[in-house]
Design a protein around this motif. Structure first.
Motif, short mmCIF file in Angstrom:
data_model
loop_
_atom_site.label_atom_id
_atom_site.label_comp_id
_atom_site.label_asym_id
_atom_site.label_seq_id
_atom_site.Cartn_x
_atom_site.Cartn_y
_atom_site.Cartn_z
N GLN A 1 0.85 -1.19 0.00
CA GLN A 1 0.00 0.00 0.00
C GLN A 1 0.89 1.25 0.00
N GLU B 1 -5.72 -4.68 -7.34
CA GLU B 1 -4.34 -4.62 -6.86
C GLU B 1 -3.35 -4.09 -7.89
N SER C 1 -2.82 -1.30 -4.93
CA SER C 1 -2.97 -1.54 -3.49
C SER C 1 -2.66 -2.99 -3.21
N ASP C 2 -3.03 -3.47 -2.04
CA ASP C 2 -2.70 -4.83 -1.63
C ASP C 2 -3.82 -5.35 -0.73
N ASN C 3 -4.41 -6.49 -1.10
CA ASN C 3 -5.51 -7.06 -0.33
C ASN C 3 -5.05 -8.06 0.74
N GLY D 1 -7.77 -10.48 -6.00
CA GLY D 1 -8.52 -9.24 -5.88
C GLY D 1 -9.65 -9.20 -6.86
#
Length: 618
Positions: free
Chosen positions: A271, A323, A331-333, A339
């Motif tokens: 993130q 992502e 971003s990052d899950n 994702g």
């Protein structure tokens, strides 16, 4: 221990007066605050493992004012089907509106075994929507922001519509094209808001956002009547950008990056994308403005109360977080797997919080909840009625007893606890259906025609959020696979789900596909006919797709003209059953007047799907 149980004990006196409180409020207002591509780990509410890098103080405050659903799910792993589901209350498998690839008639690639079902260019207008239902029960209905289910919200029961992008409208150079205080469309606010920093100890200004502004304007103009507002942000979807230079500078400083940023893709893992972070916090700012308006505004229908006391707000995201886009990391899950576009946790598990009359502050529910539950819950909260036949079509369950602390389980009309949730995504990047029940999650893989099984929880505690340990081939779990696969198969059949088809262009296909023959169109009767060559398999099922007039040398999607509600019965992009001869050697359909072109969708006895070229209906 389920936190809602703790709340029930700690807040016993407060809960005791909830039924009386709700009874005093006639027809409470309803707001859906819907974010695009916001992941479960993209806000500071459901932090698991690494804390969220994005600052969302208004979302945290909102969660503390109502109920947080730790296992909230979207109806699908992509945008359009989730939006169709939340508006109709019907499962995407049931409406056959399962992806964003509307009116996609592209030929399959040579390396693709499967081809996806055809999705109409618009959500079926005959379906009852929550907007239509609430309007029929005396509500003013308004939509602000992204729609993305075809046509416009005006065709689905919304009386006031604004589909502008607001501050998410793209800019020529995202590294420097920021709003100013004199910007004609996006003037910076005089008021200062979080985040605070050594550089900006009093906070920063935010550009005017039409999505938020039109939502507040709708509420203000319609507060004399009960209202239903569908506020749908275009953020935090691609493109990655912000018009708020001060906010971008804040995140560049926080992430240790230069400001202004260098041109090109943001490729740091996790993130660390300051553009994405800025969009998340911009959405958080918008939520704060909506709540602030409700807190400051008197409710004319309920003297002595503010609108915040008579309004339910349903906060969620259309699907799990995106992502990556190309080389850019968004971003990052983590710890969730994958994702957006996947039935795994990262694609369908989403933030979900609800506040409103009778909902205990700081409460939490850990059971399975789906956005399909919103429609029946709206009906119960507002005292609205729909036909019994329409109610029977709803796929979700009323969760108002959970909201009001009257139950710690989601129950059906017979008092039975919900057994499972399921998803159907017969499309590329996944080609899966999935089911969650108890501690387990099972995926059906259409490319290999087998299953994956994961134990997400163990006795209610986190176990395999990552969906990394596939138990499907473990004999110890054979009964679990058998039970869940049976439930999933039954659900797919009950919802008339359309499965992927074989791709006739697959290079390694071992069987032949049907071969279209001579075609004809009779102008006097508007009858279209297609013969099938005897040298290949015959047709077992067919449909006609209404199209715009064909353009020589070009293949194009259908685009219905006009921006308001569409009243024509037949429009381009619709799919209707065609007549197949008894021996499967020909297909026919009558083309309605006003339709300028058509093509046939053919499914042959070997299971291949193909489309004919568009033919002019003249």
């Amino acid at each position: 221990m389920n936190k809602i149980k703790q709340t029930l004990v700690a807040g016993l006196l407060a809960v005791a007066c909830i039924p009386m409180l709700c009874a005093e409020i006639k027809q409470p207002n309803i707001i859906i605050f819907y974010v695009d591509d916001l992941g479960w780990q993209d806000i500071q509410v459901n932090d698991v493992d690494e804390p969220c890098a994005y600052e969302t103080p208004n979302m945290v405050k909102f969660a503390e004012s109502g109920m947080n659903f730790t296992q909230g799910y979207s109806g699908a792993p992509t945008c359009s089907p989730s939006r169709g589901a939340i508006n109709t209350g019907q499962h995407p498998a049931k409406t056959r509106f399962t992806h964003v690839t509307l009116d996609d008639r592209k030929k399959g690639k040579s390396n693709e075994l499967l081809i996806a079902p055809y999705l109409e260019a618009q959500l079926d207008r005959k379906l009852l929507t929550s907007a239509k239902a609430l309007a029929a029960n005396g509500y003013r209905t308004g939509h602000s922001g992204k729609w993305h289910v075809g046509l416009t919200p005006a065709s689905y029961g919304f009386q006031v519509v604004n589909e502008e992008r607001g501050i998410h409208r793209s800019v020529p150079d995202r590294t420097k094209d920021f709003a100013t205080k004199n910007d004609p469309k996006f003037p910076l606010s005089k008021e200062k808001y979080p985040p605070y920093s050594d550089k900006k100890p009093e906070g920063i200004s935010y550009p005017y956002d039409e999505v938020t502004g039109s939502a507040i304007e709708f509420m203000d103009k319609n507060k004399d009547e009960p209202f239903f507002l569908n506020l749908c942000h275009w953020m935090v979807h691609w493109p990655m950008l912000t018009r708020n230079g001060e906010l971008l500078e804040y995140y560049c400083d926080k992430f240790g990056q230069p400001f202004p940023p260098k041109k090109g893709d943001m490729t740091l893992p996790g993130q660390q994308n300051p553009y994405f972070a800025s969009m998340v916090t911009s959405v958080d700012w918008s939520l704060g403005r909506i709540v602030e308006y409700l807190e400051k505004t008197d409710d004319p229908r309920n003297p002595g109360k503010k609108l915040i006391e008579t309004t339910y707000i349903f906060f969620s995201s259309d699907n799990g977080g995106a992502e990556q886009r190309g080389k850019e990391i968004l971003s990052d899950n983590a710890p969730l797997k994958y994702g957006k576009g996947h039935t795994e946790g990262g694609g369908v598990r989403v933030p979900m919080m609800i506040s409103g009359p009778g909902i205990a502050a700081g409460s939490q529910f850990d059971g399975l909840v789906n956005q399909l539950d919103f429609f029946p819950t709206f009906l119960e909260l507002t005292g609205s009625e729909i036909a019994a036949s329409d109610f029977a079509e709803l796929s979700g369950l009323d969760i108002s007893p959970v909201l009001h602390g009257e139950s710690d389980k989601v129950l059906d009309a017979n008092g039975k606890e919900r057994e499972f949730l399921f998803w159907h995504f017969p499309h590329g990047s996944g080609w899966k259906s999935a089911i969650r029940s108890g501690d387990y999650k099972l995926h059906k893989r259409y490319e290999t025609n087998d299953y994956e099984l994961y134990r997400i929880y163990k006795d209610g505690q986190r176990n395999d959020f990552e969906e990394a340990n596939d138990l499907a081939q473990n004999p110890e779990y054979a009964s679990v696979v058998e039970r869940l696969s049976g439930l999933l198969e039954d659900a797919l059949i009950a919802n008339n789900a359309e499965l992927p088809y074989l791709n006739p262009n697959y290079a390694e296909a071992t069987k032949p596909a049907a071969k279209p023959g001579a075609a004809s169109f009779k102008k006097a009767t508007r009858q279209a006919q297609l013969a099938i060559q005897a040298s290949g398999p015959m047709i077992k099922e067919a449909a006609v797709i209404y199209c715009d007039a064909p353009v020589a040398g070009k293949t194009k999607k259908n685009r219905h003209k006009g921006g308001g509600a569409v009243t024509e019965e037949f429009i381009p992009g619709m799919r209707r059953p065609a007549t197949v001869s008894a021996d499967g050697s020909s297909v026919s359909a009558k083309i309605p007047a006003g339709i300028e072109g058509y093509c046939f969708m053919l499914i042959d006895t070997n299971g291949f799907l193909q489309y004919t070229d568009v033919v002019a209906a003249k």
